[in-house]
Design a protein around this motif. Structure first.
Motif, PDB file in Angstrom:
ATOM      1  N   THR A 206       1.218  -1.304  -0.486  1.00 28.32           N
ATOM      2  CA  THR A 206      -0.114  -0.384   0.040  1.00 28.32           C
ATOM      3  C   THR A 206       0.582   1.679   0.233  1.00 28.32           C
ATOM      4  O   THR A 206       1.743   1.482   0.099  1.00 28.32           O
ATOM      5  CB  THR A 206      -0.722  -0.115   1.439  1.00 28.32           C
ATOM      6  OG1 THR A 206      -2.003  -1.184   1.793  1.00 28.32           O
ATOM      7  CG2 THR A 206      -2.130   0.972   1.372  1.00 28.32           C
ATOM      8  N   TRP A 207       0.676   1.572  -1.049  1.00 30.38           N
ATOM      9  CA  TRP A 207       1.647   3.149  -0.978  1.00 30.38           C
ATOM     10  C   TRP A 207       0.507   4.894  -0.811  1.00 30.38           C
ATOM     11  O   TRP A 207      -0.480   4.402  -1.174  1.00 30.38           O
ATOM     12  CB  TRP A 207       2.662   3.584  -1.635  1.00 30.38           C
ATOM     13  CG  TRP A 207       1.874   3.193  -3.070  1.00 30.38           C
ATOM     14  CD1 TRP A 207       1.324   4.706  -4.177  1.00 30.38           C
ATOM     15  CD2 TRP A 207       1.190   2.636  -3.810  1.00 30.38           C
ATOM     16  NE1 TRP A 207       0.984   4.292  -4.947  1.00 30.38           N
ATOM     17  CE2 TRP A 207       1.472   2.900  -5.267  1.00 30.38           C
ATOM     18  CE3 TRP A 207       1.736   0.662  -4.381  1.00 30.38           C
ATOM     19  CZ2 TRP A 207       0.406   1.660  -6.383  1.00 30.38           C
ATOM     20  CZ3 TRP A 207       0.776   0.222  -4.837  1.00 30.38           C
ATOM     21  CH2 TRP A 207       0.954   0.553  -6.265  1.00 30.38           C
ATOM     22  N   ARG A 208       0.856   6.176  -0.298  1.00 32.00           N
ATOM     23  CA  ARG A 208       0.085   7.237  -0.462  1.00 32.00           C
ATOM     24  C   ARG A 208       1.301   8.448  -0.720  1.00 32.00           C
ATOM     25  O   ARG A 208       2.337   8.633  -0.686  1.00 32.00           O
ATOM     26  CB  ARG A 208      -0.530   7.013   0.271  1.00 32.00           C
ATOM     27  CG  ARG A 208       0.700   7.836   1.891  1.00 32.00           C
ATOM     28  CD  ARG A 208      -0.158   8.454   3.454  1.00 32.00           C
ATOM     29  NE  ARG A 208       1.066   8.123   4.542  1.00 32.00           N
ATOM     30  CZ  ARG A 208       1.253   9.087   4.886  1.00 32.00           C
ATOM     31  NH1 ARG A 208       1.739  10.135   3.713  1.00 32.00           N
ATOM     32  NH2 ARG A 208       2.259   9.379   6.126  1.00 32.00           N
ATOM     33  N   ASN A 209       1.023   9.020  -1.163  1.00 32.17           N
ATOM     34  CA  ASN A 209       1.256  10.289  -1.805  1.00 32.17           C
ATOM     35  C   ASN A 209       2.009  10.542  -3.266  1.00 32.17           C
ATOM     36  O   ASN A 209       3.333  11.111  -2.702  1.00 32.17           O
ATOM     37  CB  ASN A 209       2.058  11.614  -0.150  1.00 32.17           C
ATOM     38  CG  ASN A 209       0.496  12.051   1.026  1.00 32.17           C
ATOM     39  OD1 ASN A 209      -0.186  11.798   0.183  1.00 32.17           O
ATOM     40  ND2 ASN A 209       1.413  11.612   1.775  1.00 32.17           N
ATOM     41  N   LYS A 219      -1.389   7.914  -7.778  1.00 32.60           N
ATOM     42  CA  LYS A 219      -1.058   8.940  -5.995  1.00 32.60           C
ATOM     43  C   LYS A 219      -1.074   8.114  -4.921  1.00 32.60           C
ATOM     44  O   LYS A 219      -0.016   7.893  -4.293  1.00 32.60           O
ATOM     45  CB  LYS A 219      -2.379   9.750  -5.994  1.00 32.60           C
ATOM     46  CG  LYS A 219      -2.568  10.618  -4.428  1.00 32.60           C
ATOM     47  CD  LYS A 219      -1.777  12.013  -4.423  1.00 32.60           C
ATOM     48  CE  LYS A 219      -1.542  12.784  -3.953  1.00 32.60           C
ATOM     49  NZ  LYS A 219      -0.834  13.555  -3.639  1.00 32.60           N
ATOM     50  N   HIS A 220      -2.044   6.762  -4.918  1.00 37.21           N
ATOM     51  CA  HIS A 220      -2.180   6.050  -4.188  1.00 37.21           C
ATOM     52  C   HIS A 220      -2.319   4.623  -4.278  1.00 37.21           C
ATOM     53  O   HIS A 220      -3.442   4.912  -5.733  1.00 37.21           O
ATOM     54  CB  HIS A 220      -3.535   6.842  -2.804  1.00 37.21           C
ATOM     55  CG  HIS A 220      -3.446   7.833  -2.436  1.00 37.21           C
ATOM     56  ND1 HIS A 220      -2.385   8.826  -1.744  1.00 37.21           N
ATOM     57  CD2 HIS A 220      -4.516   8.834  -2.228  1.00 37.21           C
ATOM     58  CE1 HIS A 220      -2.756   9.447  -1.865  1.00 37.21           C
ATOM     59  NE2 HIS A 220      -4.236  10.368  -1.931  1.00 37.21           N
ATOM     60  N   ARG A 222      -3.187  -0.368  -4.015  1.00 35.68           N
ATOM     61  CA  ARG A 222      -2.795  -0.614  -2.868  1.00 35.68           C
ATOM     62  C   ARG A 222      -3.000  -2.398  -3.972  1.00 35.68           C
ATOM     63  O   ARG A 222      -3.525  -2.806  -5.197  1.00 35.68           O
ATOM     64  CB  ARG A 222      -4.015  -1.287  -2.300  1.00 35.68           C
ATOM     65  CG  ARG A 222      -4.373  -2.756  -1.031  1.00 35.68           C
ATOM     66  CD  ARG A 222      -4.789  -2.579  -0.271  1.00 35.68           C
ATOM     67  NE  ARG A 222      -4.328  -2.218   1.535  1.00 35.68           N
ATOM     68  CZ  ARG A 222      -4.729  -2.177   2.127  1.00 35.68           C
ATOM     69  NH1 ARG A 222      -6.261  -2.810   2.627  1.00 35.68           N
ATOM     70  NH2 ARG A 222      -4.051  -1.870   3.780  1.00 35.68           N
ATOM     71  N   LEU A 394      -9.304   4.710  -1.283  1.00 34.43           N
ATOM     72  CA  LEU A 394      -8.030   5.433  -1.736  1.00 34.43           C
ATOM     73  C   LEU A 394      -8.342   6.493  -1.251  1.00 34.43           C
ATOM     74  O   LEU A 394      -7.151   7.120  -1.476  1.00 34.43           O
ATOM     75  CB  LEU A 394      -7.122   5.090  -2.684  1.00 34.43           C
ATOM     76  CG  LEU A 394      -7.282   3.457  -3.055  1.00 34.43           C
ATOM     77  CD1 LEU A 394      -7.612   3.096  -4.807  1.00 34.43           C
ATOM     78  CD2 LEU A 394      -6.226   3.049  -2.515  1.00 34.43           C
ATOM     79  N   PHE A 397      -7.407   9.055   1.319  1.00 32.88           N
ATOM     80  CA  PHE A 397      -5.070   9.578   2.030  1.00 32.88           C
ATOM     81  C   PHE A 397      -4.920  10.716   1.714  1.00 32.88           C
ATOM     82  O   PHE A 397      -3.932  11.548   1.690  1.00 32.88           O
ATOM     83  CB  PHE A 397      -4.998   8.124   1.462  1.00 32.88           C
ATOM     84  CG  PHE A 397      -4.327   6.926   1.379  1.00 32.88           C
ATOM     85  CD1 PHE A 397      -3.957   7.074   2.852  1.00 32.88           C
ATOM     86  CD2 PHE A 397      -4.183   5.653   0.688  1.00 32.88           C
ATOM     87  CE1 PHE A 397      -3.264   5.594   3.284  1.00 32.88           C
ATOM     88  CE2 PHE A 397      -4.528   4.667   1.912  1.00 32.88           C
ATOM     89  CZ  PHE A 397      -3.713   4.251   2.766  1.00 32.88           C
ATOM     90  N   ASP A 401      -3.489   9.366   7.203  1.00 28.64           N
ATOM     91  CA  ASP A 401      -2.521   8.472   6.534  1.00 28.64           C
ATOM     92  C   ASP A 401      -3.088   7.274   6.812  1.00 28.64           C
ATOM     93  O   ASP A 401      -2.016   5.905   6.556  1.00 28.64           O
ATOM     94  CB  ASP A 401      -1.139   8.875   7.168  1.00 28.64           C
ATOM     95  CG  ASP A 401      -1.181   8.671   9.199  1.00 28.64           C
ATOM     96  OD1 ASP A 401      -2.201   7.754   9.506  1.00 28.64           O
ATOM     97  OD2 ASP A 401      -0.814   9.264  10.140  1.00 28.64           O
TER      98      ASP A 401
END
Length: 407
Positions: A206-209, A219-220, A222, A394, A397, A401
């Motif tokens: 999972t990532w954000r920003n 951007k975001h 999973r 999503l 985010f 966070d």
């Protein structure tokens, strides 16, 4: 519809661990520097995401298996590095080391914090509810930095199954590779544990920003992977959020085509002037060579999961149908197949088994929210937290966070 070229992020990780036992005359700091420099070698690249009916439609399929193995490998190899350095030679012995000014290639001078059999309690994650306690901890922090570059929590150096698993966070921009220079403050979380229905290993990424540039297009996002069919198949599911505005900046020569697609998608899905589009992908891949893979993908502007891009009519826009696509060891084979056209030796689009989903079932369990009940999936139960790939999840985010942070 004219050919549209988008870019999609993939993260590939290659790892190699030094032979600790051949270096016994070196200092502990030098040994650890060499072990963990070799264990953390991260690379990033780009692939085309969609361009009418070609292998470019499916760049994420071709790269995601390598991407997933690499993310799993970084956990395995960091733990192996600790084992090679002798940290588990005395089972049950508590130990805490804080090593300063350790030079890691690409990262530079760093502080390594290593806690063995010294539990870290109350650790939250995007992938599970409440918190977990982990027996062991490893951290890399650049000298003078306000936050870590990497944190790893795990329970057992020999397995991530039958316990609380393993949880890792990292900032790619800290690893010194020129390809990371423009990825900004994106943080990636990966969690590995037991799949509660099939009793097998699952992983989430999972990532954000993300900066939404040519280095990191989303951007975001999973990714959810599960080993199924008694270890014979990989089930892959993912959703990433993209922005038309950013895509046009990345691909100015295709700006008009992208704006046209945005207009058509918003009109078809009733989303006004929305700028975000969500790419949903699910596939089943056999682990044995030639790694036959059957995939299903789509794009959406709203919270639904259409069968075609933005639910466009195939009779009007034939290229709006991507699925099904098939792949093997050589990569892309073909796409736009009906279920009956998928060869029998490939994973079935429509028929699953007692411990694995069909491609349709995997796709139907993607772009869904926690606690959703999926039609004809009673045995799998409600969607679990680590499976939440919904638009709403999503989008949160943007302002929170959701526990995707260093601890």
């Amino acid at each position: 519809m004219k050919k549209l070229i988008l870019l999609v992020l993939f993260l590939s990780v290659s790892l190699q661990v030094s032979d600790f036992h051949k270096q016994t005359r070196k200092s502990k700091e030098t040994l650890l520097s060499e072990i963990f420099t070799d264990a953390i070698h991260l690379g990033i690249g780009t692939e085309k995401l969609w361009s009418a009916t070609s292998a470019d439609n499916w760049g994420f399929v071709r790269q995601s298996a390598t991407w997933a193995r690499g993310n799993s490998g970084i956990i395995d190899n960091l733990i192996l590095g600790l084992k090679n350095a002798g940290y588990f030679n005395n089972p049950g012995q508590a130990r805490t080391d804080v090593l300063t000014n350790v030079n890691l290639s690409g990262i530079g001078s760093s502080t390594l914090t290593i806690k063995i059999n010294t539990p870290t309690t109350g650790v939250s994650s995007t992938a599970y509810a409440n918190t977990k306690d982990f027996n062991h901890f490893f951290e890399i922090k650049k000298t003078g930095a306000s936050q870590p570059s990497l944190q790893l929590f795990f329970d057992d150096p020999n397995t991530t199954l039958g316990n609380d698993g393993a949880l890792i966070y990292y900032r790619l921009v800290d690893f010194g590779n020129p390809q990371f220079a423009n990825v900004g403050d994106v943080i990636t979380e990966s969690y590995t544990g037991n799949e509660s229905v099939y009793g097998t290993k699952f992983q989430t990424y999972t990532w954000r920003n993300g900066p939404e540039n040519s280095s990191w297009i989303s951007k975001h996002g999973r990714v959810v992977l599960t080993e199924v069919d008694s270890g014979r198949q990989l089930c892959f599911r993912s959703v990433v959020r993209l922005s038309f505005t950013k895509l046009k900046e990345i691909n100015p020569s295709n700006s008009a085509n992208l704006e046209n697609l945005k207009t058509i998608c918003n009109a078809r899905q009733g989303t006004g002037t929305s700028d975000n589009i969500y790419y949903t992908l699910a596939y089943m891949q056999k682990f044995d060579s030639p790694f036959q893979t059957t995939a299903k993908a789509s794009f959406s502007m709203n919270a639904t999961r259409p069968e075609t891009i933005c639910n466009l009519l195939v009779s009007s826009v034939p290229s709006a149908k991507l699925s099904y696509g098939i792949f093997n060891i050589n990569g892309y084979v073909t796409d736009q197949l009906d279920a009956s056209q998928v060869p029998a030796d490939y994973p079935s689009p429509t028929v699953g088994g007692s411990d694995f989903m069909s491609v349709d079932e995997a796709f139907n369990r993607t772009f869904v929210a926690k606690d959703d009940l999926i039609t004809n999936q009673n045995a799998l139960g409600p969607v679990k937290q680590y499976e939440d790939t919904s638009k709403a999840y999503l989008d949160v985010f943007d302002g929170a966070d959701q526990n995707l942070n260093f601890k």
